[in-house]
Design an enzyme around this catalytic site. Structure first.
Site, PDB file in Angstrom:
ATOM      1  N   SER A  80      36.831  16.118   4.445  1.00 16.13           N
ATOM      2  CA  SER A  80      37.332  14.531   4.214  1.00 16.13           C
ATOM      3  C   SER A  80      37.128  14.910   5.922  1.00 16.13           C
ATOM      4  O   SER A  80      37.288  15.786   7.062  1.00 16.13           O
ATOM      5  CB  SER A  80      38.271  14.435   3.935  1.00 16.13           C
ATOM      6  N   CYS A  90      29.171  14.838  -0.870  1.00 16.71           N
ATOM      7  CA  CYS A  90      29.031  13.676   0.021  1.00 16.71           C
ATOM      8  C   CYS A  90      27.713  13.092   0.100  1.00 16.71           C
ATOM      9  O   CYS A  90      27.876  11.489   1.342  1.00 16.71           O
ATOM     10  CB  CYS A  90      29.276  14.919   1.628  1.00 16.71           C
ATOM     11  N   GLU A 150      40.799  26.224  -1.082  1.00 12.77           N
ATOM     12  CA  GLU A 150      41.377  26.735  -2.032  1.00 12.77           C
ATOM     13  C   GLU A 150      41.498  26.895  -3.280  1.00 12.77           C
ATOM     14  O   GLU A 150      41.992  26.858  -4.351  1.00 12.77           O
ATOM     15  CB  GLU A 150      42.802  26.795  -0.966  1.00 12.77           C
ATOM     16  N   ARG A 151      40.498  25.139  -4.122  1.00 11.87           N
ATOM     17  CA  ARG A 151      40.497  24.312  -5.162  1.00 11.87           C
ATOM     18  C   ARG A 151      39.222  25.613  -5.762  1.00 11.87           C
ATOM     19  O   ARG A 151      39.213  25.890  -7.678  1.00 11.87           O
ATOM     20  CB  ARG A 151      40.083  23.427  -5.204  1.00 11.87           C
ATOM     21  N   LYS A 206      36.795  30.480   5.659  1.00 13.55           N
ATOM     22  CA  LYS A 206      38.106  29.997   4.782  1.00 13.55           C
ATOM     23  C   LYS A 206      37.619  29.387   3.787  1.00 13.55           C
ATOM     24  O   LYS A 206      37.461  27.668   4.083  1.00 13.55           O
ATOM     25  CB  LYS A 206      38.967  29.329   6.407  1.00 13.55           C
ATOM     26  N   PHE A 266      35.673  21.992  -1.221  1.00 11.31           N
ATOM     27  CA  PHE A 266      34.990  22.276  -2.809  1.00 11.31           C
ATOM     28  C   PHE A 266      34.174  22.045  -3.708  1.00 11.31           C
ATOM     29  O   PHE A 266      33.770  22.448  -4.600  1.00 11.31           O
ATOM     30  CB  PHE A 266      36.423  21.831  -3.546  1.00 11.31           C
ATOM     31  N   GLU A 272      36.252   6.513   0.306  1.00 11.73           N
ATOM     32  CA  GLU A 272      35.479   7.347   0.048  1.00 11.73           C
ATOM     33  C   GLU A 272      36.325   7.985  -1.387  1.00 11.73           C
ATOM     34  O   GLU A 272      37.365   8.225  -1.545  1.00 11.73           O
ATOM     35  CB  GLU A 272      35.149   8.479   0.707  1.00 11.73           C
TER      36      GLU A 272
HETATM   37  P1  NAD Z   1      39.799  18.415   2.271  1.00 11.58           P
HETATM   38  O1  NAD Z   1      39.183  17.721   3.583  1.00 11.58           O
HETATM   39  O2  NAD Z   1      40.298  18.834   1.925  1.00 11.58           O
HETATM   40  O3  NAD Z   1      39.167  20.332   2.537  1.00 11.58           O
HETATM   41  C1  NAD Z   1      37.857  20.870   3.142  1.00 11.58           C
HETATM   42  C2  NAD Z   1      38.870  21.860   4.192  1.00 11.58           C
HETATM   43  O4  NAD Z   1      40.227  22.115   4.747  1.00 11.58           O
HETATM   44  C3  NAD Z   1      38.930  23.104   3.076  1.00 11.58           C
HETATM   45  O5  NAD Z   1      38.934  24.215   3.115  1.00 11.58           O
HETATM   46  C4  NAD Z   1      41.231  22.857   3.218  1.00 11.58           C
HETATM   47  O6  NAD Z   1      41.782  23.779   2.720  1.00 11.58           O
HETATM   48  C5  NAD Z   1      40.791  22.527   4.986  1.00 11.58           C
HETATM   49  N1  NAD Z   1      42.105  21.124   5.191  1.00 11.58           N
HETATM   50  C6  NAD Z   1      42.579  20.139   3.904  1.00 11.58           C
HETATM   51  N2  NAD Z   1      43.746  19.759   4.384  1.00 11.58           N
HETATM   52  C7  NAD Z   1      44.032  20.231   5.705  1.00 11.58           C
HETATM   53  C8  NAD Z   1      45.326  20.223   6.590  1.00 11.58           C
HETATM   54  N3  NAD Z   1      45.696  19.586   6.210  1.00 11.58           N
HETATM   55  N4  NAD Z   1      44.761  21.164   7.936  1.00 11.58           N
HETATM   56  C9  NAD Z   1      43.655  21.947   8.461  1.00 11.58           C
HETATM   57  N5  NAD Z   1      43.021  21.932   6.684  1.00 11.58           N
HETATM   58  C10 NAD Z   1      42.961  21.585   5.634  1.00 11.58           C
HETATM   59  O7  NAD Z   1      37.838  18.099   1.656  1.00 11.58           O
HETATM   60  P2  NAD Z   1      37.468  18.168   0.133  1.00 11.58           P
HETATM   61  O8  NAD Z   1      39.028  17.772  -0.785  1.00 11.58           O
HETATM   62  O9  NAD Z   1      37.496  20.015  -0.291  1.00 11.58           O
HETATM   63  O10 NAD Z   1      36.100  18.025   0.040  1.00 11.58           O
HETATM   64  C11 NAD Z   1      35.494  16.605   0.199  1.00 11.58           C
HETATM   65  C12 NAD Z   1      35.185  16.032   1.055  1.00 11.58           C
HETATM   66  O11 NAD Z   1      34.677  17.052   1.980  1.00 11.58           O
HETATM   67  C13 NAD Z   1      35.259  15.057   1.437  1.00 11.58           C
HETATM   68  O12 NAD Z   1      34.948  13.787   2.126  1.00 11.58           O
HETATM   69  C14 NAD Z   1      33.068  15.179   1.526  1.00 11.58           C
HETATM   70  O13 NAD Z   1      32.007  13.909   1.899  1.00 11.58           O
HETATM   71  C15 NAD Z   1      33.661  15.852   2.527  1.00 11.58           C
HETATM   72  N6  NAD Z   1      32.091  16.387   2.591  1.00 11.58           N
HETATM   73  C16 NAD Z   1      31.285  16.270   2.914  1.00 11.58           C
HETATM   74  C17 NAD Z   1      30.454  17.564   3.924  1.00 11.58           C
HETATM   75  C18 NAD Z   1      29.424  15.966   5.056  1.00 11.58           C
HETATM   76  O14 NAD Z   1      27.817  17.047   4.942  1.00 11.58           O
HETATM   77  N7  NAD Z   1      29.465  15.321   5.304  1.00 11.58           N
HETATM   78  C19 NAD Z   1      29.282  17.902   2.624  1.00 11.58           C
HETATM   79  C20 NAD Z   1      30.659  18.383   2.039  1.00 11.58           C
HETATM   80  C21 NAD Z   1      31.611  17.679   1.182  1.00 11.58           C
END
Ligand code: NAD
Length: 505
Positions: free
Chosen positions: A231, A286, A181-182, A178, A154, A388
């Site tokens: 994450s 991140c 969804e937020r 994909k 998101f 985090e």
């Molecule tokens: P998230 O992991 O909750 O969601 C990321 C994606 O995964 C979304 O599209 C979501 O729909 C999908 N998803 C969520 N739960 C799932 C599941 N159980 N099974 C399959 N798919 C699932 O992350 P977020 O809260 O949207 O974003 C924040 C996180 O992203 C933080 O941890 C941040 O550090 C990380 N991030 C990392 C980088 C990097 O380059 N390392 C860059 C941006 C964000």
């Protein structure tokens, strides 16, 4: 549906918006007002499979399109991004909450990847060796994979998708995105702009959804590669599941970025850097600095005395209010989770110097606001140090020596970014060599590589071994083929039954 909800979103398939069929929807908030303003369809497995089929049918023609023509689409897309910057920023901020200027900056960082991808003809040039044996030549080339998938978080709903699809598409792949969804609207709008730029239908598709959609992508044999940003818990699952289904996977994950402050650092520079890196985008980056490790109590006392008034005065408000430096966090759930961490920090014995739990923004009383918060005397083992938080909560740790500071950074489970602030070149050089982190800054708090370098972390911040965008992005979205050729007019060696040293025939 809630009567206040205005928009029902869709998927984007074959060059047009397509309504969701599953009957399942997710809520999209405007975090500044704390209300649901849109609903996003959550795709069923069957819908995802139909979208993959669309992308698979578009692939062969697109892969055959000369690279110079593929890059012309990206040139036009780049022009549209420039023209539509204000509109995209408004869409982005109204779902994410970050200030409009910050939203524009992040879109521009995505645009730079598009500019990099415009040079794809140069980037795909292979290698050629004439005469590897008598009358034998050899060359290598990079070819597209097929249908590639991108699953994005998101916090950068325009930039992170643009870390992926412009390069994948420039390389000749088709792509299924994909988005989170937020805040899904940016992904849809970017796909529309690609169509407007002349991309053939089906080459870029957007499927909205949750775990069901992700699992359908991870297990479908037509998907060749998966790029994930999000994450760590989800990224590890995606890496393992994708690999188990024979896919190439890069999963960029969570972070806890430490900034080390040495006693000789320029304190004005330190304070400005901490403010922007810890509280920009409400800490939902991140590469945000979430821990400052200060070497020596005297340095720590000086830094805290300068930071405290700056943090207390930080202007929190809605993304489109004049002079606002920090917007809300993304949803009411995120607000509760972050406030819970502040409660725990107090319980665990850290010193709460500025408390953002009860911040109020006039006219936006239900908004998802958390004020800028800082804890001093944080120690390893506390949850505010280990986890985090992904919000505007900064931990200050006091270290007795430079070596202790280095150990703290190296011992943490995450390895995305880090920085050292010092005037001593020897110390800086030692730090850049010894530190177990993927992206390192010297007097630069958020050392995000530009588009022509590659972005990625170490340890539990990255699963897979290829970074995103830049040269590694091109490698990730292509595979190498090496050809060895002899022509009938060349020297004939008869039937050969034994391997020989290279060059002998
Ligand atoms: P998230 O992991 O909750 O969601 C990321 C994606 O995964 C979304 O599209 C979501 O729909 C999908 N998803 C969520 N739960 C799932 C599941 N159980 N099974 C399959 N798919 C699932 O992350 P977020 O809260 O949207 O974003 C924040 C996180 O992203 C933080 O941890 C941040 O550090 C990380 N991030 C990392 C980088 C990097 O380059 N390392 C860059 C941006 C964000």
């Amino acid at each position: 549906m809630d009567a206040r909800v205005k928009d029902k979103l869709s998927h984007y398939v074959g060059g047009r918006r397509v309504e969701g069929q599953s009957g399942r929807y997710g809520d999209v908030y405007n975090p500044a007002i704390g209300e649901v303003t849109r609903q996003v369809p959550l795709a069923s497995t069957e819908e995802v499979q139909a979208i993959i089929e669309n992308a698979a049918s578009a692939f062969p023609d697109w892969a055959q399109t000369p690279s110079a023509r593929r890059s012309q689409v990206l040139y036009r897309f780049r022009e549209l991004l420039v023209k539509r910057l204000d509109e995209l920023a408004e869409i982005l901020s109204s779902e994410h909450g970050k200030t409009l200027d910050d939203a524009k900056g992040s879109i521009t960082r995505g645009l730079e990847v598009v500019e990099f991808a415009c040079g794809i003809s140069q980037l795909l040039k292979g290698e050629y060796s004439e005469g590897v044996s008598a009358g034998v030549d050899s060359w290598s080339m990079r070819q597209p994979l097929g249908v590639c998938a991108g699953i994005t978080p998101f916090n950068f709903p325009a930039m992170v998708p643009m870390w992926m699809f412009p390069i994948a598409i420039a390389c000749g792949n088709s792509f299924v995105l994909k988005p989170s969804e937020r805040d899904p609207s940016c992904g849809l709008r970017l796909a529309e702009l690609m169509t407007e730029a002349g991309l053939p239908d089906g080459v870029l598709n957007v499927v909205n959804g949750d775990k069901e959609a992700v699992d359908a992508l991870l297990t479908d044999r037509r998907i060749q590669s998966v790029s994930f940003v999000g994450s760590t818990a989800v990224g590890e699952y995606i890496y393992q599941t994708g690999c188990a289904h024979g896919k190439r996977v890069q999963a960029l994950c969570g972070a806890k970025n430490h900034m080390v402050v040495m006693p000789d650092a320029d304190m004005d520079q330190v304070v400005d850097s901490v403010m922007g890196a810890a509280y920009g985008s409400a800490g939902e980056r991140c590469m945000a600095v979430s821990v400052v490790v200060v070497v020596g109590d005297e340095t720590a006392d000086e830094m805290m005395s300068r930071l405290k008034p700056r943090i207390s005065a930080l202007k929190v408000g809605a993304y489109n209010q004049e002079g606002v430096e920090m917007g809300p966090v993304v949803t009411p759930d995120a607000k509760d989770r972050i406030r819970g961490y502040i409660d725990r920090g107090v319980e665990e014995g850290a010193e709460l110097v500025v408390d953002g739990r009860d911040v109020e923004v006039k006219g936006y009383e239900n908004g998802c606001f958390v004020g800028a918060t800082v804890f001093d005397k944080v120690e390893p083992g506390m949850s505010i140090y280990e986890d985090e938080i992904f919000g505007p909560v900064l931990s200050v740790v006091r270290a007795g020596s430079y070596d202790e500071a280095v150990s703290l950074v190296n011992d943490h489970e995450y390895g995305n970014g880090t920085a050292i602030f010092t005037r001593d070149g020897d110390v800086a050089r030692d730090f850049t060599h010894r530190i177990q982190i993927g992206m390192v800054g010297v007097n630069v708090p958020i050392p995000v590589p530009l588009a022509f370098h590659s972005f990625g972390g170490w340890k539990r911040s990255l699963f897979g071994d290829q970074y995103i965008h830049g040269p590694e992005g091109v490698r990730f979205y292509t595979r190498m083929k090496t050809v060895t050729a002899r022509w009938p007019s060349g020297i004939r060696s008869g039937a050969v039954y034994n391997f020989k040293r290279g060059g002998e025939h």
